[in-house]
Motif scaffolding. Structure first.
Motif, mmCIF file in Angstrom:
data_model
loop_
_atom_site.group_PDB
_atom_site.id
_atom_site.type_symbol
_atom_site.label_atom_id
_atom_site.label_comp_id
_atom_site.label_asym_id
_atom_site.label_seq_id
_atom_site.Cartn_x
_atom_site.Cartn_y
_atom_site.Cartn_z
ATOM 1 N N PHE A 29 0.809 -1.212 0.000
ATOM 2 C CA PHE A 29 0.000 0.000 0.000
ATOM 3 C C PHE A 29 0.851 1.275 0.000
ATOM 4 C CE2 PHE A 29 -2.487 -3.280 2.285
ATOM 5 C CZ PHE A 29 -3.498 -3.435 1.346
ATOM 6 N N LEU A 30 2.137 1.128 -0.300
ATOM 7 C CA LEU A 30 3.045 2.276 -0.242
ATOM 8 C C LEU A 30 3.196 2.995 -1.575
ATOM 9 C CD1 LEU A 30 5.938 0.852 1.990
ATOM 10 C CD2 LEU A 30 3.765 1.865 2.675
ATOM 11 N N LYS A 31 2.403 2.620 -2.561
ATOM 12 C CA LYS A 31 2.552 3.217 -3.896
ATOM 13 C C LYS A 31 2.024 4.641 -3.953
ATOM 14 C CE LYS A 31 2.052 -1.353 -5.979
ATOM 15 N NZ LYS A 31 1.195 -2.237 -6.801
ATOM 16 N N ARG A 35 -1.920 11.320 1.526
ATOM 17 C CA ARG A 35 -2.055 11.009 2.948
ATOM 18 C C ARG A 35 -3.424 10.424 3.278
ATOM 19 N NH1 ARG A 35 1.118 15.644 6.414
ATOM 20 N NH2 ARG A 35 2.859 15.927 4.987
ATOM 21 N N SER A 36 -4.355 10.547 2.365
ATOM 22 C CA SER A 36 -5.706 10.058 2.616
ATOM 23 C C SER A 36 -5.943 8.718 1.929
ATOM 24 C CB SER A 36 -6.740 11.076 2.127
ATOM 25 O OG SER A 36 -6.590 11.299 0.734
ATOM 26 N N GLY A 37 -6.908 7.965 2.456
ATOM 27 C CA GLY A 37 -7.293 6.712 1.836
ATOM 28 C C GLY A 37 -6.601 5.476 2.371
ATOM 29 N N SER A 82 11.114 3.112 7.997
ATOM 30 C CA SER A 82 10.765 4.483 8.375
ATOM 31 C C SER A 82 9.584 5.041 7.582
ATOM 32 C CB SER A 82 11.982 5.395 8.175
ATOM 33 O OG SER A 82 12.406 5.374 6.813
ATOM 34 N N ARG A 83 8.784 4.194 6.951
ATOM 35 C CA ARG A 83 7.704 4.659 6.075
ATOM 36 C C ARG A 83 6.750 5.637 6.758
ATOM 37 N NH1 ARG A 83 5.393 -1.369 5.180
ATOM 38 N NH2 ARG A 83 7.634 -1.624 4.937
ATOM 39 N N GLU A 84 6.591 6.790 6.142
ATOM 40 C CA GLU A 84 5.687 7.803 6.690
ATOM 41 C C GLU A 84 4.231 7.422 6.465
ATOM 42 O OE1 GLU A 84 5.603 12.672 7.120
ATOM 43 O OE2 GLU A 84 6.624 11.755 5.417
ATOM 44 N N HIS A 85 4.000 6.423 5.614
ATOM 45 C CA HIS A 85 2.639 5.950 5.389
ATOM 46 C C HIS A 85 2.025 5.382 6.674
ATOM 47 C CE1 HIS A 85 4.295 6.161 1.365
ATOM 48 N NE2 HIS A 85 3.095 5.986 0.832
#
Length: 201
Positions: A29-31, A35-37, A82-85
């Motif tokens: 889901f990092l594609k 910031r939403s969804g 460190s993913r900001e997601h």
């Protein structure tokens, strides 16, 4: 960024240690750079089975925790990449505060930049909050950033520490862009002066 002042909300118990960022939001889901969804995929592998159906026993799938705004978790929350997601997914779900004994440093800092308040408390206090969260939607906690307190549904109060600059940013709803825009007038003045001093640039 939305201001964070005082939050009164449902707290969900997640008594797991070492919840890493891949558990929070799996790599597939990092594609997106939006910031939403991402809230629908928060804890995706724990929330859904292989057919995409909700797993009823997972805490956020239970009716009493669907409107959760506070998450009480175990030690070393947000470890891994460190993913900001990860904070994006947490915020998009509706969770605005995560309380745990400790956090991974990068995740901890990313929370503040995305309007989430991470609170580190001693394990004995986490145990009390975890039991309070287990009461479900009838028990609401109060997180008061200004006074730096967490209050249980029974009125027990715990104090927490927070960096004063990060506190200011949350109270005022300032992310990195917002902080820069606070200096817009000074930046414009500098640019005008620089253009006059070096018109050839």
């Amino acid at each position: 960024m939305e201001k964070f002042e005082k939050l009164t909300g449902i707290a969900a118990p997640l008594p797991l240690i070492n919840v890493d960022t891949d558990m929070i939001i799996p790599k597939q889901f990092l594609k997106t750079i939006k910031r939403s969804g991402l809230g629908v995929n928060l804890f995706d592998e724990m929330r859904y089975d292989d057919d995409g159906k909700e797993i009823p026993d997972f805490v956020l799938n239970k009716p009493q925790y669907r409107e959760t705004e506070i998450l009480v978790a175990g030690d070393n929350f947000g470890c891994g990449s460190s993913r900001e997601h990860a904070p994006w997914a947490i915020k998009d779900f509706g969770i605005r505060c995560v309380i745990a004994p400790s956090f991974a440093d990068i995740f901890f800092n990313n929370c503040f930049k995305n309007g989430i308040l991470p609170i580190a408390l001693p394990q004995e206090q986490i145990d009390v909050l975890m039991k309070d969260a287990e009461k479900g939607s009838n028990a609401r906690m109060i997180v008061d950033l200004e006074n730096q307190t967490v209050t249980t549904s029974d009125g027990e109060v715990f104090s927490f520490e927070v960096d004063q600059f990060k506190k200011h940013c949350l109270l005022e709803g300032l992310d990195d862009i917002g902080l820069t825009m606070e200096k817009a007038a000074a930046i414009d003045t500098f640019e005008a002066q620089a253009a006059n001093a070096r018109p050839w640039v």
